[in-house]
Design an enzyme around this catalytic site. Structure first.
Site, PDB file in Angstrom:
ATOM      1  N   LYS A   1       5.610   9.028   8.576  1.00  0.00           N
ATOM      2  CA  LYS A   1       5.447   8.488   9.922  1.00  0.00           C
ATOM      3  C   LYS A   1       6.535   8.952  10.897  1.00  0.00           C
ATOM      4  O   LYS A   1       6.476  10.060  11.408  1.00  0.00           O
ATOM      5  CB  LYS A   1       5.330   6.960   9.843  1.00  0.00           C
ATOM      6  CG  LYS A   1       4.057   6.503   9.083  1.00  0.00           C
ATOM      7  CD  LYS A   1       3.937   5.009   9.056  1.00  0.00           C
ATOM      8  CE  LYS A   1       2.886   4.564   8.049  1.00  0.00           C
ATOM      9  NZ  LYS A   1       1.508   4.605   8.570  1.00  0.00           N
TER      10      LYS A   1
ATOM     11  N   ASP B   1       9.238   2.539  -1.013  1.00  0.00           N
ATOM     12  CA  ASP B   1       8.277   3.227  -0.145  1.00  0.00           C
ATOM     13  C   ASP B   1       8.627   2.853   1.296  1.00  0.00           C
ATOM     14  O   ASP B   1       8.308   1.766   1.755  1.00  0.00           O
ATOM     15  CB  ASP B   1       6.844   2.813  -0.486  1.00  0.00           C
ATOM     16  CG  ASP B   1       5.847   3.501   0.441  1.00  0.00           C
ATOM     17  OD1 ASP B   1       4.637   3.496   0.121  1.00  0.00           O
ATOM     18  OD2 ASP B   1       6.263   4.045   1.477  1.00  0.00           O
TER      19      ASP B   1
ATOM     20  N   TYR C   1       0.871  -1.192   0.000  1.00  0.00           N
ATOM     21  CA  TYR C   1       0.000   0.000   0.000  1.00  0.00           C
ATOM     22  C   TYR C   1       0.895   1.225   0.000  1.00  0.00           C
ATOM     23  O   TYR C   1       1.867   1.298   0.757  1.00  0.00           O
ATOM     24  CB  TYR C   1      -0.878  -0.019   1.248  1.00  0.00           C
ATOM     25  CG  TYR C   1      -1.730   1.225   1.463  1.00  0.00           C
ATOM     26  CD1 TYR C   1      -1.492   2.051   2.568  1.00  0.00           C
ATOM     27  CD2 TYR C   1      -2.758   1.571   0.599  1.00  0.00           C
ATOM     28  CE1 TYR C   1      -2.269   3.191   2.784  1.00  0.00           C
ATOM     29  CE2 TYR C   1      -3.545   2.706   0.823  1.00  0.00           C
ATOM     30  CZ  TYR C   1      -3.289   3.509   1.914  1.00  0.00           C
ATOM     31  OH  TYR C   1      -4.057   4.638   2.126  1.00  0.00           O
TER      32      TYR C   1
HETATM   33  P1  KE4 Z   1      -0.442   8.296   4.801  1.00  0.00           P
HETATM   34  O1  KE4 Z   1      -1.049   9.023   3.607  1.00  0.00           O
HETATM   35  O2  KE4 Z   1      -1.482   7.472   5.553  1.00  0.00           O
HETATM   36  O3  KE4 Z   1       0.361   9.204   5.715  1.00  0.00           O
HETATM   37  O4  KE4 Z   1       0.635   7.270   4.225  1.00  0.00           O
HETATM   38  C1  KE4 Z   1       0.247   6.344   3.254  1.00  0.00           C
HETATM   39  C2  KE4 Z   1       1.207   5.171   3.294  1.00  0.00           C
HETATM   40  C3  KE4 Z   1       2.160   5.074   2.305  1.00  0.00           C
HETATM   41  N1  KE4 Z   1       3.047   4.050   2.291  1.00  0.00           N
HETATM   42  C4  KE4 Z   1       3.024   3.092   3.255  1.00  0.00           C
HETATM   43  C5  KE4 Z   1       4.017   1.970   3.207  1.00  0.00           C
HETATM   44  C6  KE4 Z   1       2.064   3.150   4.302  1.00  0.00           C
HETATM   45  O5  KE4 Z   1       2.036   2.172   5.247  1.00  0.00           O
HETATM   46  C7  KE4 Z   1       1.137   4.211   4.325  1.00  0.00           C
HETATM   47  C8  KE4 Z   1       0.059   4.312   5.386  1.00  0.00           C
HETATM   48  N2  KE4 Z   1      -0.005   3.225   6.318  1.00  0.00           N
HETATM   49  C9  KE4 Z   1      -1.302   2.990   6.899  1.00  0.00           C
HETATM   50  C10 KE4 Z   1      -1.204   1.741   7.771  1.00  0.00           C
HETATM   51  N3  KE4 Z   1      -0.980   0.577   7.036  1.00  0.00           N
HETATM   52  C11 KE4 Z   1      -1.766   4.168   7.691  1.00  0.00           C
HETATM   53  C12 KE4 Z   1      -2.962   3.900   8.578  1.00  0.00           C
HETATM   54  C13 KE4 Z   1      -4.233   4.442   7.963  1.00  0.00           C
HETATM   55  O6  KE4 Z   1      -4.439   4.313   6.732  1.00  0.00           O
HETATM   56  O7  KE4 Z   1      -5.033   4.976   8.753  1.00  0.00           O
END
Ligand code: KE4
Length: 432
Positions: A268, A240, A145
């Site tokens: 993060k 990523d 993701y």
């Molecule tokens: P954000 O847009 O949520 O800050 O980041 C997206 C993203 C991009 N790349 C990776 C590898 C990620 O894990 C994420 C976001 N992770 C999720 C949890 N698997 C955030 C939690 C959520 O969606 O509320």
């Protein structure tokens, strides 16, 4: 009013005004059922919900809270920054300091652009790769993701190395027609994709340790081949590391694997819990970005002065000697304890960890791809999830999500967690 009633009351109120009652879907407990806990406050390794129930927190805001909640040095830095102003929409010295700190820790990056979310960083890195190469095709992997940018909300097409189909309503098929979705760790399929599309591929984007499949590592051979094929065909390799960056180690997954990607996406941890993410790479590529180059990218709150203060204070703490060794030891003791407890109760269980990130599966062996991960028994995971939650241990409310340990977690927290899990493994063992 008991704890569930208080959280349920808030959930009912939230659902009246916020879609699904949450501002990010995974928080709604849809995958595990039950009532989401509305968190009132957090400190160190703990969170308290609206009914005053304390939890040992293994979500850590989905990764950012590597120092635990409310680390004094971070709180102090943010308080100082707030007193100077919230946002200026103009450059600040602290953005330079944070950029320099990131580049000092990430040898593969010569320049970096700060943004406000991982989605924004991944989306921007994608556009930059396409702009820098003049190509359209992108490769991603099932189970990875990269945020919710349209071109990345795509699932594997049917059959081998075919272009993907949208995973979300509202994403027109033509938007993902250039996105190839491959199976993670599938070398023959990777070779075939480059053999067929090599000259059209702008980039390959991967989570080299896939935290969105809970915890699945790219095999060293697979990661190495991604690097070689991108180099051979003039495509950009994008790691990523929104989740793994500064989480699995000071140099992220690229440091663990010894692979230099062309572009790295971060988030993060670098924001320490504030909205801050980034993407970076070689000067020649990054200088294609506006205002210097033709690839447009922008953001009102990019490099926000409060968020950069939070991020900088966090990076300063994790860069201290011995930080990751101590964190990795703690994470390893959690995973070993869980494995031993599951084994003692005859429950099929496999787990892995790196630095402050861990994952486990109610499967006998660690999966290497998404299809295998999804063979996990959801009902048994939900029993484990709720059993832990009822015992004051908060893990991710979805079996495909990773877990996180902070430097604030104590050995006693780890021991308590293992004992809570043992009670549920006993239950699961009998039910098997
Ligand atoms: P954000 O847009 O949520 O800050 O980041 C997206 C993203 C991009 N790349 C990776 C590898 C990620 O894990 C994420 C976001 N992770 C999720 C949890 N698997 C955030 C939690 C959520 O969606 O509320």
């Amino acid at each position: 009013m008991n704890q569930t009633e208080r959280n349920q009351q808030l959930f009912d109120r939230a659902r009246a005004v916020i879609p699904g009652g949450v501002n990010s879907p995974v928080r709604a407990f849809k995958a595990v059922g039950g009532t989401p806990r509305f968190i009132q406050k957090a400190q160190g390794a703990y969170m308290w919900d609206a009914a005053g129930q304390r939890y040992i927190d293994y979500i850590g805001s989905w990764g950012p809270m590597i120092l635990g909640h409310g680390h004094p040095a971070v709180v102090e830095a943010v308080q100082r920054a707030v007193a100077e102003g919230f946002s200026f929409g103009a450059p600040t010295e602290r953005e330079i300091e944070l950029a320099e700190a990131i580049l000092a820790l990430m040898p593969s990056m010569e320049m970096v652009r700060l943004v406000s979310s991982g989605t924004e960083a991944a989306m921007s890195a994608l556009r930059l790769a396409r702009g820098a190469t003049g190509r359209k095709t992108i490769i991603k992997f099932e189970g990875c993701y990269h945020g919710h940018a349209d071109a990345l909300l795509v699932k594997a097409g049917s059959g081998l190395a075919t272009f993907g189909n949208p995973t979300s309503a509202g994403v027109p098929p033509e938007v993902v027609q250039h996105t190839l979705v491959l199976r993670y760790n599938d070398l023959p399929q990777l070779e075939a994709a480059f053999a067929e599309h090599g000259q059209d591929i702008a980039c390959l984007m991967i989570e080299a340790i896939a935290g969105n499949m809970n915890f699945v590592r790219a095999t060293p051979a697979f990661a190495k081949r991604c690097r070689e094929l991108c180099t051979q065909h003039g495509a950009l390799l994008i790691f990523d590391e929104v989740m793994t960056g500064f989480r699995v180690g000071l140099q992220g997954a690229q440091g663990v694997l010894g692979i230099r990607p062309d572009l790295t996406v971060l988030g993060k941890v670098i924001g320490g819990g504030m909205p801050l993410a980034a993407f970076g790479g070689p000067r020649a590529v990054m200088e294609q970005l506006a205002p210097q180059g033709p690839v447009y990218q922008a953001g009102t709150l990019s490099g926000n002065p409060v968020a950069t203060a939070c991020g900088l204070a966090t990076l300063r703490e994790i860069a201290k000697p011995g930080f990751y060794e101590a964190l990795a030891t703690k994470t390893r003791s959690l995973v070993d304890g869980l494995e031993a407890a599951a084994q003692a109760e005859g429950v099929g269980f496999s787990a892995d960890c790196e630095g402050g990130m861990f994952g486990f599966f109610l499967l006998d062996a660690l999966p290497q791809d998404y299809t295998t991960v999804m063979k996990s028994d959801g009902a048994r995971f939900n029993t484990l999830f709720h059993g832990l939650l009822d015992r004051g241990v908060y893990i991710a409310p979805a079996l495909y999500e990773a877990g996180f340990v902070s430097s604030a977690h104590s050995e006693n927290d780890i021991a308590q967690t293992v004992e809570a899990a043992r009670a549920i493994f006993k239950q699961l063992g009998r039910a098997a």
